[in-house]
Design an enzyme around this catalytic site. Structure first.
Site, PDB file in Angstrom:
ATOM      1  CG  ASP A   1      14.292 -50.342  19.570  1.00  0.00           C
ATOM      2  OD1 ASP A   1      15.053 -50.644  20.509  1.00  0.00           O
ATOM      3  OD2 ASP A   1      13.313 -49.587  19.698  1.00  0.00           O
TER       4      ASP A   1
ATOM      5  CB  CYS B   1      27.279 -41.593  25.483  1.00  0.00           C
ATOM      6  SG  CYS B   1      27.349 -42.661  26.944  1.00  0.00           S
TER       7      CYS B   1
ATOM      8  NE  ARG C   1      20.042 -51.844  23.296  1.00  0.00           N
ATOM      9  CZ  ARG C   1      18.945 -51.318  23.826  1.00  0.00           C
ATOM     10  NH1 ARG C   1      18.553 -51.690  25.029  1.00  0.00           N
ATOM     11  NH2 ARG C   1      18.222 -50.444  23.145  1.00  0.00           N
TER      12      ARG C   1
ATOM     13  CE  LYS D   1      25.274 -44.650  17.662  1.00  0.00           C
ATOM     14  NZ  LYS D   1      24.484 -44.489  18.884  1.00  0.00           N
TER      15      LYS D   1
END
Length: 324
Positions: A203, A101, A226, A140
């Site tokens: 992406d 993050c 996203r 992650k």
């Protein structure tokens, strides 16, 4: 001890829902699961500090069909994260530790991407947590903190040595935040230098970009974030293409409006009308776009606080779309 078969079963579909704070809540996870029965879901980031103080939180809520699901924890205190992971085992099929993050308030607390500047602490978090749980553990992270600190290969190796079973890597640095373009080719360097599965993130917003990402990264799968906003069917469509080459078209405007209604209604059911309506506003731009007057309509709906009023407006748009 590493359970490779268990990990492989959890990521068999080669597609996962990437964790997004304030986004991948119970409702969005359920919408994704309505389509894909096998992708790995991931919760939004759960603060180990917050979970230690308040165990009863909406963030840990799950439905029976949410498996396989990974619960993501953030923090920088090894024992605290380990205790939280142990508690979450009754909900989770996998525990994920957030080391990627980029948000300032997270990094200032030495959580998230800040851990990439402290691999010794990150390794301690992984080893301590791994020893406390009996389910797989993943991490992650990003390519590095800045372009001058691209330590993702060595970092991934350290996490593997410490006990991580699975890696998701976002193809940007922390300094890039979400700008620029994810560098999928760099992810291939990590994949060549670790023995545990690697999923590529960043992406992936369509079937085409998922395929390109896998070709360039050599990753075992893709984590979609996203791209699922306004299109919770995307993970299923990517799975379908990867599995048998079947191409399913993205949802039409009519389908997206129906999905928005369902999303809104489910949030209201989960949170109550006042909070549910306000929480849902962040999703409107992803559902209502690509048609004449979309910006004006979003501007009108975002000011509405009454559920029936919003539904009436959406039904009016649907009537217009169907008559075209």
């Amino acid at each position: 001890m590493r359970d490779n078969k268990k990990v492989q079963a959890l990521i068999a579909s080669r597609v996962s829902l990437a964790p997004m704070a304030g986004i991948t809540d119970y409702v969005l996870r359920s919408l994704v699961r309505d389509y894909s029965k096998t992708c790995l879901l991931t919760t939004e980031m759960i603060s180990s500090e917050a979970l230690t103080n308040v165990k009863d939180t909406d963030m840990v809520a799950r439905a029976e069909n949410h498996s396989p699901i990974s619960y993501q924890l953030s923090g920088h205190k090894p024992q605290m994260i380990a205790e939280c992971a142990k508690y979450l085992q009754k909900y989770a099929d996998m525990i994920d530790i957030n080391m990627g993050c980029p948000v300032n308030k997270v990094v200032k607390g030495t959580d998230g991407s800040a851990l990439m500047r402290n691999p010794d602490l990150a390794a301690e978090i992984v080893s301590t947590t791994k020893a406390a749980i009996s389910i797989p553990l993943s991490v992650k992270f990003r390519l590095g903190y800045t372009f001058d600190e691209l330590n993702f290969v060595e970092y991934g190796q350290r996490m593997q040595e410490a006990g991580a079973d699975f890696i998701t890597i976002h193809g940007r640095t922390r300094s890039q935040m979400y700008g620029g373009k994810a560098d999928w080719k760099k992810i291939a360097e990590l994949k060549r230098n670790v023995d545990i599965p690697v999923f590529a993130n960043g992406d992936v917003v369509s079937i085409e970009t998922a395929v390109q990402c896998l070709e360039e990264s050599g990753a075992d799968g893709v984590a979609i974030g996203r791209g699922a906003l306004g299109d919770p069917s995307l993970l299923y469509r990517v799975e379908k293409y990867l599995n048998n080459g079947e191409y399913l078209a993205p949802p039409s405007l009519e389908e997206k409006i129906e999905l928005m209604k369902k999303h809104l209604l489910n949030e209201v059911e989960f949170r109550g009308e006042n909070v549910g309506v306000k929480f849902s506003r962040k999703f409107y731009p992803y559902y209502l776009n690509g048609f004449q007057g979309a910006s004006r309509i979003r501007g009108e709906i975002v000011l509405m606080e009454n559920l029936d009023e919003i539904l009436k407006k959406l039904n009016g748009i649907l009537s217009q779309v169907k008559s075209i």
